[in-house]
Motif scaffolding. Structure first.
Motif, PDB file in Angstrom:
ATOM      1  N   TYR B 347      51.232  65.771   9.824  1.00  0.00           N
ATOM      2  CA  TYR B 347      53.401  64.853   9.339  1.00  0.00           C
ATOM      3  C   TYR B 347      53.859  64.580  10.790  1.00  0.00           C
ATOM      4  O   TYR B 347      53.155  64.864  11.328  1.00  0.00           O
ATOM      5  CB  TYR B 347      54.134  66.576   8.769  1.00  0.00           C
ATOM      6  CG  TYR B 347      53.719  67.853   9.385  1.00  0.00           C
ATOM      7  CD1 TYR B 347      52.735  68.634   9.000  1.00  0.00           C
ATOM      8  CD2 TYR B 347      55.410  67.736  10.209  1.00  0.00           C
ATOM      9  CE1 TYR B 347      53.522  69.695   9.877  1.00  0.00           C
ATOM     10  CE2 TYR B 347      55.126  69.058  11.214  1.00  0.00           C
ATOM     11  CZ  TYR B 347      54.088  69.713  11.260  1.00  0.00           C
ATOM     12  OH  TYR B 347      54.699  71.114  11.458  1.00  0.00           O
ATOM     13  N   VAL B 348      54.916  63.847  10.270  1.00  0.00           N
ATOM     14  CA  VAL B 348      55.773  63.301  11.472  1.00  0.00           C
ATOM     15  C   VAL B 348      56.778  64.112  11.798  1.00  0.00           C
ATOM     16  O   VAL B 348      57.321  64.763  10.529  1.00  0.00           O
ATOM     17  CB  VAL B 348      56.218  62.465  10.872  1.00  0.00           C
ATOM     18  CG1 VAL B 348      56.628  61.539  12.317  1.00  0.00           C
ATOM     19  CG2 VAL B 348      54.715  61.521  10.610  1.00  0.00           C
ATOM     20  N   ALA B 349      56.753  64.902  12.669  1.00  0.00           N
ATOM     21  CA  ALA B 349      57.766  65.613  12.927  1.00  0.00           C
ATOM     22  C   ALA B 349      59.091  64.842  13.781  1.00  0.00           C
ATOM     23  O   ALA B 349      58.883  63.885  14.392  1.00  0.00           O
ATOM     24  CB  ALA B 349      57.240  66.973  13.548  1.00  0.00           C
ATOM     25  N   GLY B 350      60.723  65.647  13.618  1.00  0.00           N
ATOM     26  CA  GLY B 350      61.623  64.829  14.379  1.00  0.00           C
ATOM     27  C   GLY B 350      62.126  64.042  14.079  1.00  0.00           C
ATOM     28  O   GLY B 350      61.961  63.779  12.186  1.00  0.00           O
ATOM     29  N   TYR B 351      63.712  63.401  14.248  1.00  0.00           N
ATOM     30  CA  TYR B 351      64.512  62.999  13.491  1.00  0.00           C
ATOM     31  C   TYR B 351      64.335  61.571  14.161  1.00  0.00           C
ATOM     32  O   TYR B 351      64.564  62.176  15.679  1.00  0.00           O
ATOM     33  CB  TYR B 351      65.298  63.715  12.482  1.00  0.00           C
ATOM     34  CG  TYR B 351      65.869  64.061  13.564  1.00  0.00           C
ATOM     35  CD1 TYR B 351      67.538  63.228  13.659  1.00  0.00           C
ATOM     36  CD2 TYR B 351      66.221  65.053  13.511  1.00  0.00           C
ATOM     37  CE1 TYR B 351      68.601  64.202  14.712  1.00  0.00           C
ATOM     38  CE2 TYR B 351      67.102  66.320  14.707  1.00  0.00           C
ATOM     39  CZ  TYR B 351      68.053  65.383  15.278  1.00  0.00           C
ATOM     40  OH  TYR B 351      68.808  65.746  16.374  1.00  0.00           O
TER      41      TYR B 351
END
Lengths: 609, 567
Positions: B347-351
């Motif tokens: 998954y991609v983390a962060g915003y």
């Protein structure tokens, strides 16, 4: 600009602006307020329309049949909730699994910086339960979220019931193109914050949570459901999120379109739409609705569980069921069909919601004011600061009357500045007031324990009273020279500050401008001290907040006595501080670190010796 | 399986009437899944003893599809693997698939070492395959092609492992539908007219949770001595039907319910045509009708499985109604699924739209054995990986990969390639994280739907996983004691390839709906605002004498002509 490059005409213009400065400022202020009030007038606003093609033309047929069963599930949930006196995790896991979802749980814990008296919590421990409906033949890249909070007491059981009912119905459909995540979050916003941080693996607020096991890719949209009765009279839409962020207007349009289609009464800010815009009462109704939105947005706090999604660029809204004494009732099946329709259209999305507006105000559900319309109201207020600054600039620059043109003036001013001790004398109050601001930001949390030891107050009150003490005690600072330079700097500072705030959160910027701009405009050392000090205090950010609390209660048709209002005021401050520490709301640091020091500068000018 | 092929492997050179040197087999494996879903896997295998290479012109095709044969000879392909998949294989619910494939399209090809310009050949090949399979394989270019150094070894014979001749590409966005199924079916000797292929009706195949079709071409040994090679074409199709969507919640499946067809005959060209039903949990769990006495045991994915076999070449399989409609009925829903030993997620983390972090989680569920895995990550150039932030942790400790192959990206030319050999400790989660920055694309480089996001293909995890049979040290039930002390080599581990989910990443996107506004505003600001401000700041102003009158100017002209200084 040709006007400015011609020295003669430039001088004439500047003369005009300095001579008529005060009247122009007054006119601008009144025009700004009038413009703002005009925004709620229906002929001046735009009708909402669906911008997103993927949601506009697609017909969907709502077939959700089992509202009764959903309500029964809600009752079962209530019974289990009562039995374990909290979140019935095991029951939820089993129920969701029986409906064919992939079920996961997330544990989290959080110790609040000080006890929250409104919700009576300090050490929070909880578990979120969520089930993922995997879309057939989709590669787990996109997801939608439907959430319902598990609140203590008898609230929101129907929301969980309906969520489970929808999960069961949705599971049997083949048409899903995005995973759908059904989330039951514990401890409302804290649970939601834990879940979102876990999902995106960020940690902005220092919360403890266990990592999530299952994900559905990037979340495209989310709805949070609040429903506390078997039947409702109307559905209310809540848009305001953290830091005044709003979801894309298309989400509101979608809700409105389906309410119209299915025939559900829908409200925004708890206010029904009225058709008599040309009557006084109709207009004032629209003004009230818009003012409520402005107040809520300015507060910068999430007004529903959806509010935290917006930080992650996920369009989200809260839908609340409201049960009043109205005759006509809507049952759970209809609400289920409303949600089904909305989810099917969101499922059709090819791109994230981006076509419509992100910055808007809504005087009613069918009308909106876009950023292009409301910004002039703020611009008219902000221009006062610039005019006053120009006036001061000219005053500082003009003393030698022999100069021929403006360029020479500026050079002389520059010369005067670098030679005189003006810069240093400005720096001192600037630094001191900012230190005071930093103290206001730090002390309430740091010194709460000490305050509790020495004074007979509870911790929350300690925090708030410390805040107020810091606020009032440290405001008497004065130095000797160059109040004009200081005021010039302060005016420009305030203009930049308010301008930036208004870009991010128009409502907050506008409300601050309404009170701070007159204060900034009139204050000089030569006005009567006591009266001016009184006015300046009245126009300070703290008093603005106090008035806002009373005004908000008035708008909600729940007026309070002064004492209750004061208590409410204290709780609002503590909530604001909590919002900052729990969810990262920026209003408290903005006020404490920037707006309050700015106001202190004007206080300094008043007491200039 | 080689028996049939070996029979026909006699030297055919001297025969005046050439014996058929090719052979076709078809089979269907049905695995009832613990979740109540059902997994059907078709395999069609064509073997042909021929030589496409060395200038041989092969013109007579019988069972082997001519279109693919020409591709092999024209582009000097040694091995070709192509798969089209719609959906994501849910390892934790369904166990390991027989043939794994990532969502979208995947293509990997080994070329013969005689190919000089591999990139050009690859480019041509993808375009030709794009036509053959009606797919957007022509979108494969240098920006999504990599040359893995270790993850994709040749599956056929031959020991050339120089990865210069390997190309690997995925198209995670590719949508698979009937238009891809039809050309795939046309490659079968019987088409969809007879045999197992009659079951492949698109309206049912695409009413499922997972659909994957693939073509694998490789050279294999003709016999155990491996003196001659023959070409193997394997066409596979995997599909998982969902209990809730199509079964009204009733745990009961039949061929008719799955495919809305029943079987009446085998493909006449097939030398073998069989249906295998995985009944390892029988009879406690489900019952079959019609019942069959034929049983077969096989080691599949490290587990000893028992299958009921239906031989379609036997007439009595079809019974008196002359049609076979297999029925599988669950008796109870109890029992636990064997947990897959290896699975992964990403998954991609962060915003925000500036930076982010890719997390890849690899789970080793083996209770006491660790095993190494090869992780392959191919990330498009517009996500700029900060490779110095690469961390590999298991059980809270740093886990140093024993082999890292990293090829940095070049903007608009090639993607990042990261291959690592990581040891997964027993019963653990290993987390690989790497931060990235989102690049700003040129405005013509955005897709038509830029707000949908940009895809990053699945990571590939290849591993030799310790067998579950070997795990069961107390399995003396069916085996003689003398055979069960040391784990035997073949059974001790098995090869598994796991694909993670693709990622959808949003890049900073301009508002394309208002280019006109933006252009107007920018031009105005630059022209009016900046220009005149610059003017004001740099120019020094002087009061100019009022211009001389007309008479004076005329006088000056005249004076100039006369050579007198002007007034």
């Amino acid at each position: 600009m040709g006007l400015l490059s011609d020295p003669n005409r430039r001088r004439a213009l500047i003369n005009l602006l300095t001579r008529l400065n005060a009247p122009i400022c007054v006119v601008c202020y009144m025009a700004g307020v009038a413009w703002f009030m005009g925004l709620a007038f229906e002929p001046f606003t735009l009708r909402t329309y669906m911008s997103e093609n993927a949601m506009g033309s697609t017909m969907v047929e709502e077939r959700f049949p089992s509202g009764e069963r959903a309500v029964a599930t809600g009752r079962e949930f209530a019974a289990h909730k009562k039995k374990v006196s909290g979140m019935p995790v095991e029951w939820l896991v089993k129920t969701m699994q029986a409906r064919g979802l992939e079920v996961y749980t997330q544990r989290f814990s959080r110790t609040l910086p000080f006890p929250d008296e409104n919700k009576e919590r300090y050490m929070v421990k909880g578990t979120n339960v969520y089930g993922i409906l995997r879309a057939p033949r989709a590669p787990r890249t996109e997801a939608l979220v439907l959430s319902a909070p598990c609140t203590p007491g008898d609230n929101n059981n129907q929301a969980v019931g309906l969520l489970l009912g929808l999960a069961q119905y949705f599971r049997n459909q083949i048409y899903w193109a995005k995973d759908i995540i059904f989330l039951v979050n514990d401890h409302d916003l804290i649970g939601m914050q834990a879940w979102l941080e876990g999902y995106h693996h960020t940690n902005t607020t220092g919360m403890d949570w266990s990592p999530l096991q299952g994900r559905g890719g990037s979340i495209q949209a989310a709805l949070s459901l609040e429903l506390s009765s078997d039947v409702v009279t109307s559905m209310d839409l809540v848009l305001e999120g953290l830091n005044g962020q709003l979801p894309n207007l298309d989400l509101a349009n979608l809700f409105y379109a389906f309410c119209q289609k299915i025939g559900v009464l829908c409200t925004i800010q708890g206010k029904l739409q009225r058709n008599d815009w040309d009557s006084v009462s109709g207009y004032s109704h629209a003004v009230q609705t818009m003012m409520l939105m402005v107040m809520k947005q300015a507060s910068g706090r999430p007004w529903g569980d959806h509010g935290l999604f917006l930080r992650y660029h996920i369009e989200a809204a809260t839908i609340k069921g409201i049960n009043s004494f109205r005759q006509y009732k809507t049952d759970a099946t209809t609400i289920g069909r409303l949600l089904e329709g909305m989810y099917r259209k969101l499922n059709n999305l090819l791109e994230r919601l981006h076509q419509s507006y992100f910055f808007y105000l809504m005087p009613s559900l069918s009308h909106f004011v876009s950023i292009g319309y409301y910004m002039p109201a703020f611009g008219l207020l902000a221009v006062i600061l610039l005019l006053r600054a120009l006036d001061l600039w000219v005053q500082l620059a003009t003393p030698p009357p022999t100069t021929e043109d403006g360029i020479a003036d500026i050079e002389q001013v520059r010369h005067a500045h670098s030679s005189s001790p003006g810069v240093l004398s400005v720096l001192t109050p600037l630094v001191i007031s900012h230190l005071t601001g930093a103290a206001l930001y730090m002390l309430p949390i740091r010194f709460q324990e000490m305050a509790v030891e020495h004074f007979p107050v509870s911790e929350t009150e300690a925090v708030v009273l410390t805040a107020i003490a810091v606020y009032t005690l440290l405001t008497i600072i004065g130095t000797e020279q160059g109040w004009r330079v200081l005021k010039l700097v302060a005016l420009l500072y305030l203009a930049v500050l308010l301008g930036c705030t208004a870009l991010i959160n128009f409502s907050l910027g506008f409300i601050l401008a309404l009170t701070l701009v007159p204060a900034a405009a009139f204050v000089t050392p030569h006005v009567p001290k006591v009266l001016s000090a009184f006015v300046l205090v009245i126009l300070s950010p703290a008093c603005t907040l106090l008035f806002s609390v009373f005004f908000f209660q008035e708008l909600q048709e729940m007026p309070v006595s002064f004492l209750d209002g004061w208590l409410l005021y204290l709780s609002v401050i503590s909530q604001g501080i909590l919002d900052h520490f729990l969810y990262g709301s920026l209003v408290y640091p903005l006020i404490a670190l920037l707006v309050y020091p700015c106001w202190l500068l004007f206080w300094n000018i008043l007491f200039w010796k | 399986h080689y028996a049939a092929a070996q029979k026909q492997a006699e030297p055919a050179v001297l025969q005046p009437t050439p014996q058929p040197k090719d052979d076709f087999q078809e089979e269907l494996v049905v695995r009832p899944l613990h979740s109540g879903d059902i997994y059907a896997s078709f395999q069609f295998r064509t073997l042909w003893e021929t030589d496409f290479m060395r200038g041989n012109k092969v013109s007579h095709y019988r069972l082997f599809p001519k279109s693919l044969g020409q591709v092999i000879s024209k582009f000097s392909v040694r091995e070709l693997h192509i798969s089209f998949t719609q959906g994501y294989w849910r390892t934790m619910q369904w166990g390991q698939p027989y043939l794994p494939s990532p969502p979208g399209a995947e293509l990997w090809v080994w070329f013969q070492d005689s190919v000089t310009d591999v990139d050009a050949t690859w480019k041509e090949l993808t375009n030709v395959l794009s036509g053959i399979f009606c797919a957007s394989l022509n979108f494969i270019d240098s920006t999504n092609t990599v040359q893995p150094s270790a993850s994709f070894k040749p599956l056929g014979i031959g020991n050339v492992t120089d990865h210069r001749f390997l190309r690997y590409a995925t198209l995670p966005r590719e949508i698979v539908c009937t238009e891809n199924l039809t050309p795939w079916k046309k490659l079968l000797p019987c088409g969809s007219k007879a045999g197992l292929a009659v079951l492949l009706k698109s309206e049912k195949l695409f009413h499922s949770s997972f659909h994957s079709q693939a073509v694998h071409i490789r050279p294999v040994c003709q016999d155990w001595q491996c003196k001659t090679t023959s070409w193997e074409l394997r066409q596979t199709l995997n599909v998982v039907f969902d209990l809730h969507n199509s079964g009204q919640g009733k745990r009961e499946w039949s061929l008719f319910k799955m495919f809305s067809r029943t079987l009446t005959e085998a493909c006449p060209l097939a030398s073998s045509s069989k249906i295998y039903i995985d009944i390892t949990d029988n009879p406690e769990q489900f019952e079959l009708s019609p019942a069959t006495s034929l049983l077969s045991q096989a080691m599949v994915l490290g587990d000893r499985r028992t299958f009921s076999v239906y031989d379609l070449t036997q007439q009595d399989t079809f019974g008196s109604v002359r049609s076979l409609n297999l029925l599988i009925r669950w008796k109870s829903t109890e029992g636990d699924m064997l947990r897959p030993l290896l699975h992964a997620e990403r998954y991609v983390a962060g915003y925000g739209l500036q930076t982010g972090e890719i997390h890849t989680l690899m789970y080793n569920h083996h209770p006491y054995r660790s095993f190494p895995v090869l992780l392959l990550d191919s990330v498009p150039w517009y996500l700029r990986l900060y490779i110095h932030t690469l961390t590999v942790t298991s059980k809270g400790k740093d886990n140093k990969p024993s082999y890292i192959h990293y090829q940095p990206s070049k903007d608009r030319v090639r993607p990042h390639l990261l291959e690592m050999l990581v040891q997964l400790p027993p019963n653990s989660v290993t987390e690989v994280t790497v931060q990235f920055e989102r690049a700003l694309l040129k405005w013509t480089e955005y897709t038509p739907d830029p707000n949908h996001g940009f895809y990053v293909g699945s990571s590939v995890i290849s591993s030799l996983v310790p067998s579950t049979v070997a795990m069961d040290t107390n399995s003396t039930r069916e085996r003689p004691l003398f055979s069960s002390f040391f784990p035997c080599k073949e059974e001790s581990s098995y090869f598994v390839r796991v694909y993670t989910e693709p990622l959808l990443v949003n890049l900073p996107t301009p508002d394309f709906s208002m280019p006109y506004n933006v252009i107007c505003l920018t031009c105005t600001v630059v022209a009016v605002g900046y220009g005149s401000l610059y003017n004001l700041l740099t120019r020094s102003f002087q009061i100019e004498e009022p211009s001389p009158g007309l008479a004076k100017r005329i006088a000056n002209v005249i004076r100039k002509m006369r050579g007198v200084p002007p007034l």
